[in-house]
Design a protein around this motif. Structure first.
Motif, mmCIF file in Angstrom:
data_model
loop_
_atom_site.group_PDB
_atom_site.id
_atom_site.type_symbol
_atom_site.label_atom_id
_atom_site.label_comp_id
_atom_site.label_asym_id
_atom_site.label_seq_id
_atom_site.Cartn_x
_atom_site.Cartn_y
_atom_site.Cartn_z
ATOM 1 N N UNK A 169 0.784 -1.181 0.067
ATOM 2 C CA UNK A 169 -0.026 0.137 0.084
ATOM 3 C C UNK A 169 0.894 1.191 0.016
ATOM 4 N N UNK A 170 1.720 1.264 0.696
ATOM 5 C CA UNK A 170 2.865 2.477 0.680
ATOM 6 C C UNK A 170 3.474 2.531 -0.531
ATOM 7 N N UNK A 171 3.920 1.574 -1.072
ATOM 8 C CA UNK A 171 4.566 1.657 -2.306
ATOM 9 C C UNK A 171 3.660 2.192 -3.313
ATOM 10 N N UNK A 172 2.454 1.856 -3.528
ATOM 11 C CA UNK A 172 1.456 2.255 -4.376
ATOM 12 C C UNK A 172 1.095 3.815 -4.281
ATOM 13 N N UNK A 173 0.829 3.992 -2.924
ATOM 14 C CA UNK A 173 0.448 5.384 -2.650
ATOM 15 C C UNK A 173 1.503 6.233 -3.053
ATOM 16 N N UNK A 174 2.828 5.952 -2.894
ATOM 17 C CA UNK A 174 3.908 6.686 -3.211
ATOM 18 C C UNK A 174 4.191 6.840 -4.807
ATOM 19 N N UNK A 175 3.950 5.899 -5.391
ATOM 20 C CA UNK A 175 3.877 5.738 -6.698
ATOM 21 C C UNK A 175 2.932 6.788 -7.356
ATOM 22 N N UNK A 176 1.634 6.888 -6.925
ATOM 23 C CA UNK A 176 0.572 7.814 -7.362
ATOM 24 C C UNK A 176 1.020 9.372 -6.985
ATOM 25 N N UNK A 177 1.646 9.394 -5.686
ATOM 26 C CA UNK A 177 2.094 10.885 -5.537
ATOM 27 C C UNK A 177 3.265 11.173 -6.563
ATOM 28 N N UNK A 178 3.896 10.391 -6.661
ATOM 29 C CA UNK A 178 5.071 10.671 -7.719
ATOM 30 C C UNK A 178 4.604 11.097 -9.116
ATOM 31 N N UNK A 179 3.523 10.287 -9.467
ATOM 32 C CA UNK A 179 3.092 10.801 -10.859
ATOM 33 C C UNK A 179 2.361 12.178 -10.703
ATOM 34 N N UNK A 180 1.623 12.281 -9.638
ATOM 35 C CA UNK A 180 0.859 13.479 -9.413
ATOM 36 C C UNK A 180 1.861 14.553 -9.366
ATOM 37 N N UNK A 181 2.971 14.594 -8.768
ATOM 38 C CA UNK A 181 3.875 15.753 -8.910
ATOM 39 C C UNK A 181 4.456 15.861 -10.362
ATOM 40 N N UNK A 182 4.638 14.803 -10.820
ATOM 41 C CA UNK A 182 5.127 14.674 -12.391
ATOM 42 C C UNK A 182 4.061 15.326 -13.122
ATOM 43 N N UNK A 198 7.611 -4.036 -7.680
ATOM 44 C CA UNK A 198 7.885 -5.201 -6.942
ATOM 45 C C UNK A 198 6.727 -5.937 -6.456
ATOM 46 N N UNK A 199 5.694 -5.625 -7.200
ATOM 47 C CA UNK A 199 4.448 -6.251 -6.653
ATOM 48 C C UNK A 199 3.958 -7.073 -7.963
ATOM 49 N N UNK A 200 3.062 -7.960 -7.682
ATOM 50 C CA UNK A 200 2.142 -8.802 -8.616
ATOM 51 C C UNK A 200 0.839 -7.799 -9.298
ATOM 52 N N UNK A 201 0.605 -8.071 -10.428
ATOM 53 C CA UNK A 201 -0.787 -7.353 -11.020
ATOM 54 C C UNK A 201 -1.985 -7.404 -9.968
ATOM 55 N N UNK A 202 -2.130 -8.426 -9.383
ATOM 56 C CA UNK A 202 -3.182 -8.776 -8.663
ATOM 57 C C UNK A 202 -3.113 -7.858 -7.464
ATOM 58 N N UNK A 203 -1.903 -7.642 -6.839
ATOM 59 C CA UNK A 203 -1.785 -6.744 -5.569
ATOM 60 C C UNK A 203 -2.013 -5.446 -6.146
ATOM 61 N N UNK A 204 -1.410 -5.107 -7.272
ATOM 62 C CA UNK A 204 -1.699 -3.609 -7.380
ATOM 63 C C UNK A 204 -3.222 -3.141 -7.692
ATOM 64 N N UNK A 205 -3.927 -4.353 -8.196
ATOM 65 C CA UNK A 205 -5.252 -3.967 -8.617
ATOM 66 C C UNK A 205 -5.845 -4.145 -7.274
ATOM 67 N N UNK A 206 -5.691 -4.827 -6.416
ATOM 68 C CA UNK A 206 -6.638 -4.889 -5.038
ATOM 69 C C UNK A 206 -6.160 -3.799 -4.210
ATOM 70 N N UNK A 207 -4.910 -3.151 -4.221
ATOM 71 C CA UNK A 207 -4.624 -2.017 -3.671
ATOM 72 C C UNK A 207 -5.433 -0.922 -4.073
ATOM 73 N N UNK A 208 -5.447 -0.699 -5.427
ATOM 74 C CA UNK A 208 -6.209 0.434 -6.089
ATOM 75 C C UNK A 208 -7.704 0.353 -5.663
ATOM 76 N N UNK A 209 -8.214 -1.003 -5.523
ATOM 77 C CA UNK A 209 -9.846 -0.889 -5.109
ATOM 78 C C UNK A 209 -9.800 -0.638 -3.522
ATOM 79 N N UNK A 210 -8.560 -1.130 -2.905
ATOM 80 C CA UNK A 210 -9.048 -0.772 -1.310
ATOM 81 C C UNK A 210 -9.021 0.630 -1.009
ATOM 82 N N UNK A 211 -7.881 1.419 -1.949
ATOM 83 C CA UNK A 211 -7.595 2.808 -1.628
ATOM 84 C C UNK A 211 -8.888 3.542 -2.159
ATOM 85 N N UNK A 212 -9.480 3.202 -3.055
ATOM 86 C CA UNK A 212 -10.879 3.287 -3.683
ATOM 87 C C UNK A 212 -11.815 3.414 -2.595
ATOM 88 N N UNK A 213 -11.998 2.256 -2.062
ATOM 89 C CA UNK A 213 -12.970 1.973 -0.837
ATOM 90 C C UNK A 213 -12.829 2.724 0.346
#
Lengths: 262, 262
Positions: A183-196, A221-236
């Motif tokens: 979750x931390x990786x994914x959030x950090x990734x989105x924030x990185x894209x945000x500032x770029x 360093x995650x699987x597709x499934x995990x990325x998808x799940x984290x996106x869903x979780x952050x959305x929820x």
DNA sequence: TTTGGAGCTTAATCTGGATCAACAATCAAT
DNA sequence: ATTGATTGTTGATCCAGATTAAGCTCCAAA
């Protein structure tokens, strides 16, 4: 929906509409008849901190080639290193192939960012780099850049800074991968894209992902499934809204808190 | 056993024996009265590819300070960036602190290697860097290095190469952390130390680890326990022999196979 | 020479994310 | 419109490595 031409591969034609319909296209026309002096990215690309006259000299060595289609390679792993490239429009990913053919994404590149620096030392590119969508670039032959840097202290200084920035950024990713949760990786990734995204004058809270979930996973360093799940979780949790490639950061401060509190 | 002085902190004394007893000390005397021209590391440090005259000019800007004791900091996270440093003898680690005080190791530095490049872009160091043992360095004030690079195309070229190498190396670690197992990471780490050991003319199969198991874990994104277990497992397989900080690579090709077959 | 603390190892248990599996949505090409 | 391929989602199960806990080794300082 988009007015991007679909002439199916005549990459050299140059008949690219000046004002395509999407935000990204508006921000970065694939127009090849442009100079560093007039480029809207010149404040965040190589010309930064150069004088008018110096920019003119840089312009002389920059090659503005035909645009790239999605899937076109800029260069491949172990090709001879010749140039670094600045993204003018669109986006790219760099990746390496493992021994058993699996790909691992090593970076994403948005307009104004420099690609190919991994080849400077070894004289071969360490990565392959491929367009994620219709895109255009400026090619800067490295030996000419070196020669010019030698004449223009500002350029030398700035290129040292660009490389130093890449080093610092890579070390942050080292920390991210060695100690952050999914979750931390994914959030950090989105924030990185945000500032770029905001760097190129687009919205920091609403943007399109140019890469697949799988690309993101290989990068983080995650699987597709995990990325998808984290996106869903952050959305929820109401922190983001994702609909296909479109992302809305609804609670950017909470996302930051996720990254910071690790 | 070692004749390293233990005068307890008079770091400025300069009374360091020229030939200490350990292998590392023999390879890299902490002697401060040395020039790049006569330094035994000049083939792999900054002077590489410079002419005699150019080395002399480089010598003028290099500061050879007092040696560092284990635990002494070279600089700390967010200190103002002023210099890059070459390791002359001993070793260092760089690390960052997480919000809750946990440290994460971002790099290890052996003789001939350059530290501090993470500060070039932002004007602040992004890491803290600390001696892992008695060690000495050459300090190169960066603005003077830039000025000199501007006069010496060879030096400019070489420093671009050093930074490019750092970038390529950091991206390899990205791949390592995003897709290797604990055993693959550990084997890769040992092989990395092996080639760096042979770079400074020491044995590629037998060397001392200057860092703790915990440092290794923080660097590789593993816990101490896992590092310890993997060492034991590799030893049981007959691939290595570990006795405290001393490592023997018994089956270097099998170790390579572990890393390659991932 | 004892002692205390840092560093290291080993074993038992737990868990976050991988793997496996099935299916849905999207899109390009006919 | 239909097809097939690529991409994305969701659920069930599994496992590599984390966590917890305990004891051991080494060595510097008293």
């Amino acid at each position: 929906m988009s007015s991007v031409n679909t002439d199916g591969g005549s990459r050299g034609s140059g008949r690219i509409p000046l004002n395509a319909a999407t935000a990204v296209d508006k921000a970065c026309p694939h127009n090849v008849n442009i100079s560093c002096a007039s480029c809207r990215l010149n404040e965040l690309c190589l010309p930064i901190a150069l004088s008018k006259a110096e920019i003119h000299q840089l312009d002389e060595i920059v090659q503005r080639n035909r645009p790239y289609k999605k899937g076109d390679h800029l260069y491949r792993q172990s090709d001879e290193f010749k140039s670094v490239y600045a993204v003018r429009s669109g986006s790219f990913k760099s990746y390496v192939l493992g021994t058993s053919g699996q790909s691992r994404v090593t970076g994403f590149f948005l307009p104004g960012e420099i690609m190919g620096m991994d080849g400077i030392a070894s004289k071969d590119y360490a990565n392959s780099t491929v367009a994620l969508e219709h895109a255009s670039i400026c090619e800067i032959p490295f030996f000419q850049l070196e020669k010019l840097s030698h004449q223009l202290p500002n350029l030398q200084h700035h290129f040292f800074a660009i490389m130093g920035n890449e080093i610092a950024k890579d070390q942050q990713i080292h920390t991210l991968l060695s100690s952050y949760t999914a979750e931390e990786r994914t959030a950090s990734f989105l924030l990185g894209l945000s500032s770029r995204s905001s760097r190129v004058s687009l919205s920091p809270t609403r943007f399109l992902l140019p890469m697949t979930r799988s690309d993101i996973g290989e990068y983080l360093g995650l699987t597709v499934e995990t990325v998808s799940r984290i996106f869903t979780a952050l959305q929820r949790k109401g922190l983001i809204k994702v609909r296909n490639r479109e992302v809305d950061l609804l609670e950017i401060d909470t996302l930051r808190a996720i990254v910071t509190t690790n």
